[in-house]
Design an enzyme around this catalytic site. Structure first.
Site, PDB file in Angstrom:
ATOM      1  N   HIS A 144     -18.197  17.415  14.315  1.00 29.80           N
ATOM      2  CA  HIS A 144     -18.292  18.815  14.741  1.00 29.80           C
ATOM      3  C   HIS A 144     -19.193  19.620  13.809  1.00 29.80           C
ATOM      4  O   HIS A 144     -19.153  19.449  12.588  1.00 29.80           O
ATOM      5  CB  HIS A 144     -16.909  19.476  14.720  1.00 29.80           C
ATOM      6  CG  HIS A 144     -16.007  19.073  15.837  1.00 29.80           C
ATOM      7  ND1 HIS A 144     -15.457  17.817  15.926  1.00 29.80           N
ATOM      8  CD2 HIS A 144     -15.540  19.773  16.905  1.00 29.80           C
ATOM      9  CE1 HIS A 144     -14.691  17.762  17.008  1.00 29.80           C
ATOM     10  NE2 HIS A 144     -14.722  18.933  17.617  1.00 29.80           N
ATOM     11  N   ASN A 165     -17.459  12.446   7.394  1.00 34.42           N
ATOM     12  CA  ASN A 165     -16.832  13.293   8.408  1.00 34.42           C
ATOM     13  C   ASN A 165     -15.326  13.422   8.197  1.00 34.42           C
ATOM     14  O   ASN A 165     -14.768  14.510   8.359  1.00 34.42           O
ATOM     15  CB  ASN A 165     -17.109  12.723   9.810  1.00 34.42           C
ATOM     16  CG  ASN A 165     -16.433  13.526  10.904  1.00 34.42           C
ATOM     17  OD1 ASN A 165     -16.612  14.727  11.009  1.00 34.42           O
ATOM     18  ND2 ASN A 165     -15.636  12.849  11.716  1.00 34.42           N
TER      19      ASN A 165
END
Length: 309
Positions: free
Chosen positions: A136, A168
């Site tokens: 994201h 991440n």
């Protein structure tokens, strides 16, 4: 003469480099040029009689691009790159109030963005067995206000391929928490995140190399990611600005965040973007973010919050 400053980031940035050009003082910022609009058929213009800026002859049958799709959602705005199938940037405004909510990411699923023409979309199958996470840019945890806002963070136009373990799921997640926690010290926090494609030195040459995932190849894998932050307190007239660029690879939690902190102009030059250009960049107006608060990451904070759900 412009003075060219070259910063070699070394092993921590995977050998990448970020270039910056120090502009002469007093020079007015140039406003972005809007793409030319497709021209309507017109009568031929006599040689030597063409008006300045007239594109009627050259673009009579259409403007080819490039087109950067501009997207506005509940919790972010974004620019999407059709060639790389990644966002150019994703912008957020965070406050203590708008971070509140009970929406749960477990109720959301990743989905392709129907607002992008099908031939230019990032596809779910591109990530299948790619070895990369769907990372994201606007974090799901920044959009807890309702289910719609949460779901919108799962559009692939808000996603880019990220190394999972050590990035991440770890260091990048800790940086996301750091940005949210800035709302404890500032009333308004503006954050712009996005990918970078930086050169690495191979022998005596600098080369830009990145993987492309999908079958057929469709989505570029960024070499680095940036987060640029503008923070403000209501009782102060000035701003705090921070710019961070991190390699898309496993980063040990012992590495200080300040190792990835750069002057804003360096990141702008590397990204080809202009950040917060409505803020005057004078010493009495802006201060380095890390001079206002301690730029350290709590690598356990986001884990504890998940366990509390």
């Amino acid at each position: 003469m412009h003075r060219i400053v070259t910063f070699v980031a070394g092993t921590l940035l995977g050998g990448g480099v970020i270039y910056a050009v120090n502009r002469p003082t007093g020079k007015q910022a140039v406003q972005p040029v809007q793409p030319a609009q497709p021209a309507q058929p017109v009568q031929p213009v006599q040689p030597g009689k063409r008006a300045p800026g007239d594109t009627s002859e050259f673009l009579r049958y259409g403007y080819p691009g490039p087109v950067s799709d501009f997207i506005v959602r509940s919790r972010y705005a974004a620019s999407y790159n059709r060639a790389l199938r990644n966002p150019n940037w994703v912008a957020e405004h965070l406050t203590r109030e708008n971070l509140q909510g009970t929406a749960d990411r477990a109720d959301s699923e990743f989905h392709e963005d129907p607002d992008i023409p099908s031939s230019f979309r990032a596809l779910l199958k591109d990530y299948y067995r790619s070895g990369y996470d769907r990372g994201h840019m606007c974090p799901a945890a920044d959009a807890k206000k309702d289910t719609q806002a949460m779901n919108e963070t799962f559009f692939l136009t808000n996603i880019a391929p990220q190394v999972g373990k050590g990035f991440n799921r770890n260091y990048w997640a800790s940086l996301e928490t750091f940005v949210r926690d800035l709302t404890k010290s500032f009333d308004d926090v503006y954050c712009i995140s996005g990918p970078l494609y930086l050169p690495q030195k191979e022998g005596d040459k600098w080369m830009v190399r990145y993987e492309v995932i999908g079958n057929p190849p469709n989505v570029a894998v960024p070499t680095h990611f940036f987060k640029v932050i503008l923070a403000k307190r209501k009782n102060e007239s000035g701003f705090a600005i921070g710019a961070f660029a991190l390699p898309n690879k496993e980063i040990d939690n012992s590495v200080p965040l300040t190792n990835f902190s750069f002057p804003l102009e360096y990141v702008e030059k590397a990204a080809g973007l202009k950040f917060f250009d409505q803020v005057e960049r004078k010493a009495d107006v802006v201060a380095p973010l890390c001079s206002k608060i301690q730029c350290t990451l709590d690598h356990d904070a986001w884990k504890k919050k998940r366990q509390q759900k």
